[in-house]
Design a protein around this motif. Structure first.
Motif, short mmCIF file in Angstrom:
data_model
loop_
_atom_site.label_atom_id
_atom_site.label_comp_id
_atom_site.label_asym_id
_atom_site.label_seq_id
_atom_site.Cartn_x
_atom_site.Cartn_y
_atom_site.Cartn_z
N UNK A 199 -2.35 12.64 6.44
CA UNK A 199 -1.97 11.47 5.65
C UNK A 199 -0.58 10.95 6.03
N UNK A 200 0.30 11.86 6.41
CA UNK A 200 1.66 11.46 6.79
C UNK A 200 1.68 11.26 8.30
N UNK A 201 1.30 10.05 8.70
CA UNK A 201 1.24 9.71 10.12
C UNK A 201 1.31 8.20 10.28
N UNK B 46 -2.17 4.49 -3.52
CA UNK B 46 -3.23 5.34 -2.96
C UNK B 46 -2.63 6.71 -2.66
N UNK B 47 -2.43 7.47 -3.71
CA UNK B 47 -1.77 8.76 -3.60
C UNK B 47 -2.66 9.79 -2.91
N UNK B 48 -3.92 9.78 -3.23
CA UNK B 48 -4.83 10.77 -2.64
C UNK B 48 -5.48 10.21 -1.37
N UNK B 49 -5.98 11.10 -0.55
CA UNK B 49 -6.71 10.67 0.64
C UNK B 49 -7.95 9.88 0.27
N UNK B 50 -8.62 10.30 -0.81
CA UNK B 50 -9.82 9.58 -1.25
C UNK B 50 -9.46 8.14 -1.64
N UNK B 51 -8.34 7.94 -2.30
CA UNK B 51 -7.91 6.59 -2.66
C UNK B 51 -7.60 5.77 -1.42
N UNK C 246 0.88 -1.17 0.00
CA UNK C 246 0.00 0.00 0.00
C UNK C 246 0.92 1.22 0.00
N UNK C 247 0.97 1.91 -1.12
CA UNK C 247 1.97 2.96 -1.29
C UNK C 247 1.33 4.30 -1.63
N UNK C 248 1.90 5.33 -1.04
CA UNK C 248 1.51 6.68 -1.39
C UNK C 248 2.69 7.38 -2.04
N UNK C 249 3.61 7.92 -1.27
CA UNK C 249 4.68 8.74 -1.84
C UNK C 249 5.62 7.98 -2.77
N UNK C 250 5.67 6.66 -2.67
CA UNK C 250 6.53 5.88 -3.56
C UNK C 250 5.82 5.48 -4.85
N UNK C 251 4.52 5.67 -4.93
CA UNK C 251 3.78 5.48 -6.17
C UNK C 251 3.92 4.12 -6.83
N UNK C 252 4.13 3.08 -6.05
CA UNK C 252 4.22 1.73 -6.61
C UNK C 252 5.64 1.21 -6.77
N UNK C 253 6.62 1.93 -6.26
CA UNK C 253 8.01 1.51 -6.43
C UNK C 253 8.32 0.19 -5.71
#
Length: 158
Positions: A70-72, A48-53, A20-27
């Motif tokens: 989101x960053x917590x 899941x880059x956005x909060x909605x995602x 489950x990745x946000x800032x890494x965008x699938x890396x």
């Protein structure tokens, strides 16, 4: 441990992995699936880059996002647990952070929160301060840290 060795260990333990990745965008998912045969242990990756995602795909609660941002570690926990709940995996890692540029006094560039969920175990969370090393460097460091967490998680399963 190399990524190939991590995948071999997961296969030997009959463990499926989700990310489950946000800032890494699938890396992290890309690093895992770059290895031939990874489909034996990689179930899926959520970007899941956005909060909605985060809410729609992983079940992160709106009140958690509102209370902690989101960053917590709280959101990282819900992301990792949501990845387990919405997959066939027994091991999941999550990443949410500020790769840069930017950030704030309270959440600086380079702050990344991680979650590690293992079926039947308490979810672990941590925050790592990679510093303002530049977007690409923070993302690479976060990817590598997440892979190490997956390696550690396999020890919890064994």
């Amino acid at each position: 441990m190399t990524v190939a060795e991590l995948l071999d260990r997961a296969k030997a333990l009959n463990v499926m992995i989700a990310t489950a990745e946000s800032c890494t965008g699938g890396m992290v998912a890309a690093a895992l699936t770059d290895i031939p045969g990874s489909s034996a242990v990689v179930d899926r990756g959520f970007v899941t880059y956005s909060n909605a995602a985060k809410q729609d795909m992983l079940g992160v609660r709106a009140d958690t996002l509102a209370a902690h941002g989101a960053v917590s570690e709280e959101v990282a926990r819900e992301m990792a647990e949501g990845a387990l709940a919405h997959s066939q995996a027994q091991l999941a890692v999550s990443i949410t952070g500020i790769a840069g540029p930017g950030g704030s006094e309270f959440k600086p560039e380079g702050r990344v929160c991680f979650g590690l969920a293992v079926t039947g175990r308490p979810t672990l969370t941590e925050t790592v301060e990679f510093g303002a090393a530049g977007r690409a460097n923070v993302r690479r460091a976060a990817r590598d840290h997440a892979l190490k967490l997956l390696e550690n998680g396999l020890s919890e399963v064994a």
